[in-house]
Design an enzyme around this catalytic site. Structure first.
Site, PDB file in Angstrom:
ATOM      1  CG  ASP A 194      -1.940   0.996   1.138  1.00 29.39           C
ATOM      2  OD1 ASP A 194      -2.307   1.530   0.146  1.00 29.39           O
ATOM      3  OD2 ASP A 194      -2.388   1.675   2.293  1.00 29.39           O
ATOM      4  N   GLY A 195       0.607   2.458  -0.733  1.00 27.96           N
ATOM      5  CA  GLY A 195       1.127   3.592  -0.697  1.00 27.96           C
ATOM      6  C   GLY A 195       1.430   4.265  -1.826  1.00 27.96           C
TER       7      GLY A 195
ATOM      8  N   GLY B  23       0.095   5.477  -4.761  1.00 28.24           N
ATOM      9  CA  GLY B  23      -0.654   6.727  -4.771  1.00 28.24           C
ATOM     10  C   GLY B  23      -0.160   7.888  -4.009  1.00 28.24           C
ATOM     11  NE  ARG B  24      -1.478   6.359   1.388  1.00 25.27           N
ATOM     12  CZ  ARG B  24      -1.651   5.583   2.301  1.00 25.27           C
ATOM     13  NH1 ARG B  24      -1.412   6.042   3.400  1.00 25.27           N
ATOM     14  NH2 ARG B  24      -2.213   4.270   2.074  1.00 25.27           N
ATOM     15  CD1 TRP B  25       7.519   6.955  -2.685  1.00 25.42           C
ATOM     16  CD2 TRP B  25       7.021   7.077  -4.896  1.00 25.42           C
ATOM     17  NE1 TRP B  25       8.559   6.999  -3.454  1.00 25.42           N
ATOM     18  CE2 TRP B  25       8.007   7.090  -4.799  1.00 25.42           C
ATOM     19  CE3 TRP B  25       6.272   7.287  -6.223  1.00 25.42           C
ATOM     20  CZ2 TRP B  25       9.320   7.287  -5.746  1.00 25.42           C
ATOM     21  CZ3 TRP B  25       7.097   7.249  -7.258  1.00 25.42           C
ATOM     22  CH2 TRP B  25       8.237   7.447  -7.170  1.00 25.42           C
TER      23      TRP B  25
ATOM     24  CG  ASN C 198      -7.417  -2.695  -6.683  1.00 27.91           C
ATOM     25  OD1 ASN C 198      -6.573  -3.436  -6.568  1.00 27.91           O
ATOM     26  ND2 ASN C 198      -7.784  -1.851  -5.918  1.00 27.91           N
TER      27      ASN C 198
ATOM     28  CB  SER D 241      -7.533  -3.895   2.576  1.00 33.51           C
ATOM     29  OG  SER D 241      -7.175  -2.738   3.123  1.00 33.51           O
TER      30      SER D 241
END
Length: 284
Positions: free
Chosen positions: A34-35, A37-39, A82, A212
């Site tokens: 996970d992460g 998109g934030r990265w 997704n 999740s």
């Protein structure tokens, strides 16, 4: 006596590995990646840049796990949700990225003696993707080391639905539903993961505190390790840090302190690893 450092580890990985007990490594590690998109957002890049960067994390994690002798590694690559909640353009990119990953990484998997498997509703993926998946599985089928399982179009709730449907179908072929017998072992034999031991350790990146919809049945007694590291920044050294934390914990499987150490849970799962799900007696 200090553990012998496996070949191929870099300096940082070797430093962390030196603190581990090689006899107490997890048999099966599951990772919620996970992460991405934030990265990308923190770098003012499109989301797909995060997915692309995450491929290097997969490579580093898989190679490190294989080098230290982890028998099974499962990566949550693409959830069933997704399909419904991501833009079509992003889903298309992810499917293309998967195909490129499989083509590029098969030589590395073979070099590290890694066998590739999948869980999830593979038949719902695009035909071209299914074809590439079959090719990669067959290309690594001869390997005898770590089993790398990619969870693709996967949902734990869907897995349980499919398991109960399979149980009912088996009973119908065996004289009717009057012959239907359901217990924990029967359910486990009809899960996507029936060829694997239940995970000992689940790692979640990006600091989120949730599963999740991932391996909900199988993770009943897994140790949970959450790291704030975003997936594109995750490397083999981070995996080893998670294992170091895992080895600090006492696994009781609902029993009293020391029970697991004395009996090693005593039973063996269908894949030859300790089977905590068969010793449930309530949580401590």
């Amino acid at each position: 006596m200090q553990a012998t450092i496996p070949a191929g580890l870099d300096r940082k990985e070797a430093e962390v590995y030196g603190r581990l007990d090689p006899k107490r490594l997890p048999k099966h590690i599951a990772i919620i990646m996970d992460g991405n998109g934030r990265w990308a957002r923190r770098r003012h890049l499109p989301r797909i840049a995060g997915h692309r960067a995450g491929v290097s994390s997969v490579r580093s994690t898989v190679e490190t796990a294989a080098r230290i002798g982890i028998p099974a590694l499962t990566l949550y690559a693409f959830s069933e949700e997704n399909w419904r909640k991501r833009p079509a353009s992003e889903v298309d990119f992810l499917m293309g990225l998967l195909c490129r990953y499989l083509k590029a990484e098969v030589p590395t998997l073979n070099k590290n003696n890694v066998r590739l498997e999948y869980i999830g509703r593979q038949h719902e993926l695009p035909p071209s993707v299914q074809e590439k998946m079959r090719w990669a599985r067959e290309a690594t089928a001869h390997n005898t080391g770590m089993v790398l399982t990619l969870a693709l179009n996967y949902s734990a709730r869907t897995e349980l639905v499919d398991a109960f449907k399979s149980l009912a179908d088996a009973a119908a072929r065996n004289g009717g539903l009057d012959h239907l017998e359901i217990d924990e072992d029967a359910v486990s034999r009809h899960l996507y993961t029936r060829h694997l031991p239940d995970p000992d350790l689940v790692v979640r990146t990006s600091g989120e505190m949730r599963l999740s919809n991932f391996l909900l049945w199988q993770l009943a007694y897994a140790e949970i390790y959450v790291t704030p590291t975003l997936w594109p920044e995750f490397r083999g050294s981070h995996l080893l840090e998670g294992i170091a934390e895992y080895q600090k914990r006492e696994r009781r499987y609902g029993g009293l302190a020391g029970d697991a150490d004395r009996g090693e849970v005593a039973k063996v799962s269908r894949a030859g690893a300790p089977a905590p799900h068969s010793t449930r007696s309530g949580r401590s």
